[in-house]
Design a protein around this motif. Structure first.
Motif, mmCIF file in Angstrom:
data_model
loop_
_atom_site.group_PDB
_atom_site.id
_atom_site.type_symbol
_atom_site.label_atom_id
_atom_site.label_comp_id
_atom_site.label_asym_id
_atom_site.label_seq_id
_atom_site.Cartn_x
_atom_site.Cartn_y
_atom_site.Cartn_z
ATOM 1 N N PHE A 1 0.833 -1.205 0.000
ATOM 2 C CA PHE A 1 0.000 0.000 0.000
ATOM 3 C C PHE A 1 0.869 1.256 0.000
ATOM 4 O O PHE A 1 0.640 2.184 -0.780
ATOM 5 N N LEU A 2 1.872 1.287 0.872
ATOM 6 C CA LEU A 2 2.737 2.470 0.964
ATOM 7 C C LEU A 2 3.515 2.681 -0.337
ATOM 8 O O LEU A 2 3.611 3.810 -0.837
ATOM 9 N N LEU A 3 4.072 1.597 -0.877
ATOM 10 C CA LEU A 3 4.837 1.717 -2.120
ATOM 11 C C LEU A 3 3.925 2.112 -3.279
ATOM 12 O O LEU A 3 4.299 2.939 -4.125
ATOM 13 N N PRO B 1 5.621 -2.390 -12.426
ATOM 14 C CA PRO B 1 5.547 -1.553 -11.218
ATOM 15 C C PRO B 1 4.217 -0.850 -10.991
ATOM 16 O O PRO B 1 3.792 -0.702 -9.845
ATOM 17 N N PHE B 2 3.540 -0.415 -12.063
ATOM 18 C CA PHE B 2 2.280 0.286 -11.881
ATOM 19 C C PHE B 2 1.135 -0.664 -11.514
ATOM 20 O O PHE B 2 0.080 -0.212 -11.089
ATOM 21 N N PHE B 3 1.349 -1.966 -11.690
ATOM 22 C CA PHE B 3 0.331 -2.955 -11.368
ATOM 23 C C PHE B 3 0.688 -3.790 -10.139
ATOM 24 O O PHE B 3 -0.188 -4.366 -9.505
ATOM 25 N N SER B 4 1.973 -3.886 -9.831
ATOM 26 C CA SER B 4 2.432 -4.807 -8.789
ATOM 27 C C SER B 4 1.871 -4.528 -7.389
ATOM 28 O O SER B 4 1.672 -5.486 -6.632
ATOM 29 N N PRO B 5 1.614 -3.266 -6.969
ATOM 30 C CA PRO B 5 1.054 -3.084 -5.618
ATOM 31 C C PRO B 5 -0.238 -3.870 -5.412
ATOM 32 O O PRO B 5 -0.487 -4.377 -4.321
ATOM 33 N N MET B 6 -1.048 -3.971 -6.454
ATOM 34 C CA MET B 6 -2.284 -4.741 -6.344
ATOM 35 C C MET B 6 -2.069 -6.224 -6.636
ATOM 36 O O MET B 6 -2.512 -7.093 -5.882
ATOM 37 N N LEU B 7 -1.389 -6.505 -7.748
ATOM 38 C CA LEU B 7 -1.359 -7.873 -8.254
ATOM 39 C C LEU B 7 -0.371 -8.776 -7.508
ATOM 40 O O LEU B 7 -0.656 -9.957 -7.310
ATOM 41 N N MET B 8 0.765 -8.250 -7.098
ATOM 42 C CA MET B 8 1.680 -9.087 -6.320
ATOM 43 C C MET B 8 1.089 -9.354 -4.939
ATOM 44 O O MET B 8 1.214 -10.468 -4.403
ATOM 45 N N PHE B 9 0.414 -8.356 -4.363
ATOM 46 C CA PHE B 9 -0.238 -8.597 -3.076
ATOM 47 C C PHE B 9 -1.360 -9.617 -3.220
ATOM 48 O O PHE B 9 -1.564 -10.461 -2.342
ATOM 49 N N LEU B 10 -2.086 -9.546 -4.347
ATOM 50 C CA LEU B 10 -3.129 -10.535 -4.602
ATOM 51 C C LEU B 10 -2.532 -11.939 -4.649
ATOM 52 O O LEU B 10 -3.073 -12.874 -4.061
ATOM 53 N N VAL C 1 9.595 -16.120 -1.675
ATOM 54 C CA VAL C 1 10.039 -14.817 -1.181
ATOM 55 C C VAL C 1 10.843 -14.069 -2.241
ATOM 56 O O VAL C 1 10.746 -12.842 -2.356
ATOM 57 N N TRP C 2 11.604 -14.795 -3.044
ATOM 58 C CA TRP C 2 12.454 -14.133 -4.036
ATOM 59 C C TRP C 2 11.600 -13.439 -5.105
ATOM 60 O O TRP C 2 11.985 -12.389 -5.619
ATOM 61 N N GLU C 3 10.436 -14.008 -5.426
ATOM 62 C CA GLU C 3 9.557 -13.362 -6.400
ATOM 63 C C GLU C 3 8.988 -12.057 -5.834
ATOM 64 O O GLU C 3 8.918 -11.040 -6.526
ATOM 65 N N VAL C 4 8.580 -12.110 -4.579
ATOM 66 C CA VAL C 4 8.049 -10.901 -3.924
ATOM 67 C C VAL C 4 9.145 -9.852 -3.817
ATOM 68 O O VAL C 4 8.909 -8.662 -4.042
ATOM 69 N N SER C 5 10.371 -10.287 -3.496
ATOM 70 C CA SER C 5 11.497 -9.359 -3.363
ATOM 71 C C SER C 5 11.810 -8.673 -4.695
ATOM 72 O O SER C 5 12.091 -7.472 -4.729
ATOM 73 N N ILE C 6 11.757 -9.452 -5.789
ATOM 74 C CA ILE C 6 12.011 -8.855 -7.108
ATOM 75 C C ILE C 6 10.955 -7.806 -7.429
ATOM 76 O O ILE C 6 11.267 -6.702 -7.907
ATOM 77 N N SER C 7 9.691 -8.131 -7.154
ATOM 78 C CA SER C 7 8.600 -7.190 -7.424
ATOM 79 C C SER C 7 8.762 -5.915 -6.604
ATOM 80 O O SER C 7 8.608 -4.800 -7.122
ATOM 81 N N ILE C 8 9.082 -6.076 -5.310
ATOM 82 C CA ILE C 8 9.277 -4.905 -4.448
ATOM 83 C C ILE C 8 10.488 -4.097 -4.904
ATOM 84 O O ILE C 8 10.461 -2.863 -4.914
ATOM 85 N N GLY C 9 11.572 -4.806 -5.298
ATOM 86 C CA GLY C 9 12.770 -4.117 -5.783
ATOM 87 C C GLY C 9 12.489 -3.294 -7.033
ATOM 88 O O GLY C 9 12.926 -2.139 -7.147
ATOM 89 N N ILE C 10 11.753 -3.885 -7.994
ATOM 90 C CA ILE C 10 11.395 -3.149 -9.212
ATOM 91 C C ILE C 10 10.526 -1.953 -8.872
ATOM 92 O O ILE C 10 10.685 -0.855 -9.429
ATOM 93 N N LEU C 11 9.624 -2.141 -7.916
ATOM 94 C CA LEU C 11 8.725 -1.059 -7.507
ATOM 95 C C LEU C 11 9.495 0.089 -6.867
ATOM 96 O O LEU C 11 9.274 1.273 -7.192
ATOM 97 N N ILE C 12 10.436 -0.240 -5.973
ATOM 98 C CA ILE C 12 11.243 0.804 -5.316
ATOM 99 C C ILE C 12 12.120 1.522 -6.339
ATOM 100 O O ILE C 12 12.237 2.758 -6.309
ATOM 101 N N ALA C 13 12.723 0.754 -7.268
ATOM 102 C CA ALA C 13 13.564 1.366 -8.305
ATOM 103 C C ALA C 13 12.748 2.320 -9.175
ATOM 104 O O ALA C 13 13.228 3.396 -9.548
#
Length: 416
Positions: A286-288, A347-356, A365-377
């Motif tokens: 949500f924050l990201l 990144p524009f979809f991952s806050p919803m879809l990765m959480f889903l 965990v590595w998949e979630v980490s990659i998604s979060i890393g791309i989002l932060i970048a």
């Protein structure tokens, strides 16, 4: 850093005192109060008095079983055997002695049929109740004529035993999916509403200050990144204030309705036994997600000189969150879909879809980490680009309704 807090506090206080914020929050709280007391409100305005229905039974076989069925379903509806003529019964309904008149008879194949008479048929509840219970009488008579006993009929109508079990030991059970689905629903809707509402608010706030010509002084006294993120976090705190009030009042009202309502609400939305990790992921995404879209909104808001042009320029951002939301709604039933998996790394979809995916599946965990890393970048990249656009965009005046102005804003920032 002192300038950051000054801009942040000014953004927060100027917004929290506005009539739109106060009235909007008050209306939301009243709406929550109304929803939590909906049954009491319905009972207050509904007519709970007993409804008398006149019944003529030409067959002399249907009245008693129909009366017995209705009394077990709804004790506010009372059937009374009418001994007069059909015209007298209709007249009694018109004089409001009875709510309706039902004439029962048997068809040629000895099955029940009925004629229902009332002053008006807009209120179909009573009509449907009588029709449904008469249907049950028909079923009983038909099975009796066919020589089928009631125990056999109940056995035929009993739902089939159907158990779903995953062969993968790491896969979530039906109970875990039900618990997670409620949290995912809430997260999707809250993020969608927050981006639409507060993203528009950020862009409008920037455009408003720009139209008043105070922006040039603010940008010259503080770095663009400082000013932009002070706006973003100021609006975020405003939203947090609203959410705390709404959630706090809602929680207090739900807890005050002790018993089935409280247990039913928390079990329906999967809040009781959900893993704490899912709540942590919800907060992170949500924050990201908010930071990503808020940065984009601030950047777009700096390109317009008139508040009237804000909605037009942030339309692409609105489309992005709408597309993410629609894919997420599709993904609730098919979280393993390739579309959902691929979109969860955008990144524009991952806050919803990765959480889903995290909520509905066991994602490594590595998949979630990659998604979060791309989002932060992406947020960092947007912040750097946004700072340059923001610095040049706030100096642009005149009508602006095209994303082509991004190039002009960057060019202006280089001249400063």
């Amino acid at each position: 850093m002192n300038k950051f807090w000054i801009i942040l506090s000014h953004t927060y206080m100027s917004r929290v005192k506005t009539k739109s914020f106060l009235i909007g929050t008050l209306i939301t709280l009243l709406l929550i109060f109304g929803i939590s007391n909906i049954q009491s409100i319905i009972d207050m305005f509904s007519d709970n008095s007993s409804k008398k229905i006149a019944v003529m039974d030409d067959s002399e076989k249907l009245f008693k079983p129909l009366e017995s069925n209705i009394s077990t379903v709804d004790d506010t509806v009372g059937l009374k055997l009418f001994t007069g003529s059909e015209d007298e019964a209709k007249e009694a309904v018109q004089e409001e002695e009875y709510e309706a008149f039902v004439k029962l008879s048997l068809s040629d194949n000895q099955m029940p049929e009925a004629h229902y008479y009332a002053d008006n048929i807009t209120n179909s509840d009573t009509q449907m109740l009588i029709e449904q219970q008469l249907q049950q009488v028909k079923v009983s008579m038909a099975t009796e004529q066919a020589g089928i006993d009631q125990a056999t009929l109940q056995n035929i109508n009993a739902p089939v035993t159907f158990q779903t079990k995953a062969l993968d030991k790491d896969a979530k059970t039906d109970e875990e999916l039900s618990q997670a689905r409620g949290i995912v629903y809430i997260m999707l809707f809250v993020l969608y509403i927050a981006v639409i509402m507060y993203g528009s608010m950020i862009a409008t706030d920037v455009a408003t200050e720009k139209s008043s010509r105070v922006m040039e002084l603010l940008v010259s006294s503080a770095p663009p990144v400082t000013h932009m993120f002070a706006k973003i976090i100021g609006i975020a705190l405003l939203g947090l204030t609203q959410v705390i009030l709404v959630v706090g009042v809602g929680y207090a009202l739900i807890v005050s309705k002790q018993g089935e309502l409280t247990e039913g609400f928390f079990s329906y939305f999967g809040i009781q036994n959900t893993s704490p990790a899912l709540f942590i992921y919800a907060i992170i995404f949500f924050l990201l997600g908010y930071l990503l879209y808020a940065t984009l909104a601030a950047m777009l808001g700096s390109l317009v000189s008139r508040v009237e042009d804000v909605q037009q320029l942030i339309l692409p951002m609105t489309f992005l969150i709408m597309i993410a939301f629609f894919i997420a709604m599709f993904g609730l039933n098919m979280p393993e879909s390739k579309l959902v998996i691929i979109s969860s790394y955008i990144p524009f979809f991952s806050p919803m879809l990765m959480f889903l995916r995290v909520g509905m599946m066991d994602v490594p965990v590595w998949e979630v980490s990659i998604s979060i890393g791309i989002l932060i970048a992406t947020i960092v990249l947007l912040a750097v680009l946004g700072a340059r656009v923001y610095k040049g965009g706030v100096l642009m005046y005149g009508r602006s309704s095209s994303l082509k102005d991004l190039k002009k804003a960057i060019a202006l920032s280089k001249k400063e």
